[in-house]
Design an enzyme around this catalytic site. Structure first.
Site, short mmCIF file in Angstrom:
data_model
loop_
_atom_site.label_atom_id
_atom_site.label_comp_id
_atom_site.label_asym_id
_atom_site.label_seq_id
_atom_site.Cartn_x
_atom_site.Cartn_y
_atom_site.Cartn_z
N THR A 43 50.58 83.68 65.31
CA THR A 43 51.24 83.11 64.14
C THR A 43 50.24 82.57 63.10
OG1 THR A 43 51.50 81.08 65.44
CG2 THR A 43 53.39 82.55 65.30
N HIS A 48 43.25 77.83 67.71
CA HIS A 48 42.82 76.46 67.43
C HIS A 48 42.62 75.72 68.74
CE1 HIS A 48 46.92 75.18 68.34
NE2 HIS A 48 47.38 76.02 67.41
N HIS A 51 44.88 75.98 71.72
CA HIS A 51 44.82 77.17 72.56
C HIS A 51 43.66 77.10 73.58
CE1 HIS A 51 46.73 79.02 68.84
NE2 HIS A 51 47.59 79.33 69.79
N LYS A 85 59.86 72.41 69.67
CA LYS A 85 60.00 72.36 68.21
C LYS A 85 61.40 71.89 67.83
CE LYS A 85 56.74 76.17 67.67
NZ LYS A 85 56.52 76.38 69.10
N ARG A 89 61.10 78.32 63.63
CA ARG A 89 59.81 78.73 63.10
C ARG A 89 59.98 79.83 62.06
NH1 ARG A 89 55.86 80.79 67.58
NH2 ARG A 89 57.23 82.59 67.54
N GLN A 175 60.34 86.71 76.72
CA GLN A 175 59.13 86.30 77.45
C GLN A 175 59.23 86.69 78.92
OE1 GLN A 175 57.55 82.45 76.47
NE2 GLN A 175 56.54 82.22 78.45
N ASP A 196 54.77 73.34 77.98
CA ASP A 196 55.97 73.44 77.15
C ASP A 196 56.68 74.78 77.33
OD1 ASP A 196 53.90 74.83 75.95
OD2 ASP A 196 54.44 74.26 73.91
N LYS A 231 49.36 64.94 70.85
CA LYS A 231 48.54 66.16 70.86
C LYS A 231 47.23 65.95 70.11
CE LYS A 231 51.94 69.88 71.41
NZ LYS A 231 52.48 71.11 70.79
N LYS A 234 44.12 67.56 65.67
CA LYS A 234 44.52 67.40 64.27
C LYS A 234 43.59 66.40 63.60
CE LYS A 234 48.46 69.82 63.91
NZ LYS A 234 48.69 70.86 62.91
N THR A 235 43.23 66.68 62.35
CA THR A 235 42.44 65.76 61.55
C THR A 235 43.15 65.57 60.22
OG1 THR A 235 41.12 67.42 60.39
CG2 THR A 235 40.35 66.74 62.56
#
Length: 411
Positions: A43, A48, A51, A85, A89, A175, A196, A231, A234-235
């Site tokens: 996606t 990142h 992963h 979520k 998406r 899946q 998840d 999580k 993230k910045t």
């Protein structure tokens, strides 16, 4: 010395959360070389930090002699996965998905080998999902799933209040079908992935056991979270990507150099190959001694993702910034053209936004008013202040707080 079971190694490093059949899986991994898979939805055009736990799990398994399959979700990425979520998406075009999928292998190759006896293979589930006939699929696969059980799954519960489409609900079937297809094509008997995905993974295990009348298993890994359960990765500038064009190497290095003390051991355990005895020793003292552990974490992880040369540059730039010794050339840099200089008048508020230290000029003004902005060692107090153009010849460092830095130079 007796060889340890890979399941014990993964558990010790915090890489195992849940198992469908724990003791059966332990025995299987001890007595056989198994083929397992982990799915990656393409996606974005880069993996990142989120992963990276999956990549490390894959690498540890391969080092123990097992064969990885990296499954790219070129088909399922066209369906909104509701897991974890609250909103549906955005669906991508086929061109988007194919482009993003093509970017992953180079990043994976730094950890996982696609050559040798137990070489990893990369598969795209679009190869079998895109051509499915709806009626045939529902007759073969849909009849094996109970809607009542599906709605009890956590991933669907989260969406029931805001609305769950049938399109999204089919994700579990897709899946599970992936696992079935990989089992038939490659004798894949184990699915691994983030916690998840637990409900979806159980669906695949059950489907294989029903349709093929043979064992299948799944193991989940914990998500990379900080000591508060949020999580990581993230910045203020966004996600910590593995692609240096999305997250500069210096920023990547600094992210790990600045992790809270309480998260150092977890990050070392889950994201590096440093032996646990060494991890324990590095983190044993706590306090100021953890600064060295953070440096080891930052360098090691940067080296794994970007290579030794880039890790050395990032370390040298950090050393130059904090001790005055080293090379600042690898620090994030804004190179101003003559047009930039004329347009901005070198106002600090403009430079803070251009250097991505602030999201807007309003944000920059608030940072200056709070006393958090420095040019070199000088605190900036005037929200209308400007840098001296002559200082661009050698460049100067603009700082926001303790963790935000950018070097400003003439182009």
């Amino acid at each position: 010395m007796e060889e340890r079971n890979i399941l014990d190694i993964l558990t010790e490093r915090g890489l195992i959360k849940q198992a469908s059949h724990l003791e059966e899986t332990r025995k299987l991994l001890e007595t056989e070389k198994v083929t397992f898979y982990i799915g990656f939805d393409p996606t974005a055009d880069s993996l990142h930090v989120g992963h990276y736990v999956a990549l490390m799990t894959m690498a540890h398994m391969q080092r123990a002699g097992h064969r990885p399959i990296a499954l790219l979700g070129g088909g399922t990425a066209m369906i909104g996965d509701p897991s974890g979520k609250s909103d549906m998406r955005k669906m991508l075009t086929q061109e988007d998905i194919d482009h993003n999928a093509s970017c992953f292998r180079k990043q994976m190759e730094r950890l996982v080998s696609f050559e040798g006896e137990n070489a990893a293979i990369m598969v795209n589930n679009g190869d079998w999902i895109r051509g499915l006939n709806f009626l045939d699929f529902m007759r073969e696969i849909g009849t094996e799933f109970s809607v009542n059980r599906m709605l009890a799954a956590e991933c669907y519960k989260l969406r029931m209040e805001t609305g769950l489409t049938f399109f999204e609900m089919s994700y579990m079937l897709m899946q599970s079908y992936d696992f079935l297809m990989l089992n038939r094509k490659y004798n894949c008997v184990l699915e691994m992935g983030g916690d998840d995905q637990w409900s979806n993974m159980l669906g695949g295990v059950d489907l294989i056991r029903k349709k093929e009348r043979k064992p299948a298993y799944c193991l989940t890994t914990g998500l990379l979270t900080n000591s508060e359960g949020k999580k990581m990765g993230k910045t203020e500038k966004g996600a910590v990507w593995l692609d240096p064009d999305k997250c500069p190497v210096y920023d990547f290095y600094q992210y790990w150099r600045n992790v809270p003390d309480s998260d150092v051991k977890k990050c070392m355990s889950m994201l590096t190959f440093i032996p646990m005895e060494e991890v324990d020793a590095l983190c044993a003292e706590g306090g100021a001694a953890l600064n060295h552990a953070k440096e080891v974490l930052a360098f090691t992880l940067t080296e794994q993702v970007h290579g030794t040369e880039e890790a050395n540059k990032a370390q040298a730039a950090a050393s130059a910034l904090f001790s005055g010794v080293g090379d600042i050339a690898s620090m994030p840099t804004v190179a101003l053209t003559a047009e930039d200089i004329a347009a901005t008048k070198l106002r600090y508020t403009e430079l803070l936004v251009m250097g991505k230290l602030c999201k807007s000029k309003g944000d920059a003004r608030r940072m200056i008013e709070s006393g958090a902005v420095f040019c070199g060692d000088e605190k900036i107090t005037d929200v209308f202040g400007c840098a001296d153009e002559a200082s661009l010849d050698e460049g100067f460092i603009l700082k926001k707080g303790k963790k935000g830095f950018v070097r400003v130079v003439r182009a």
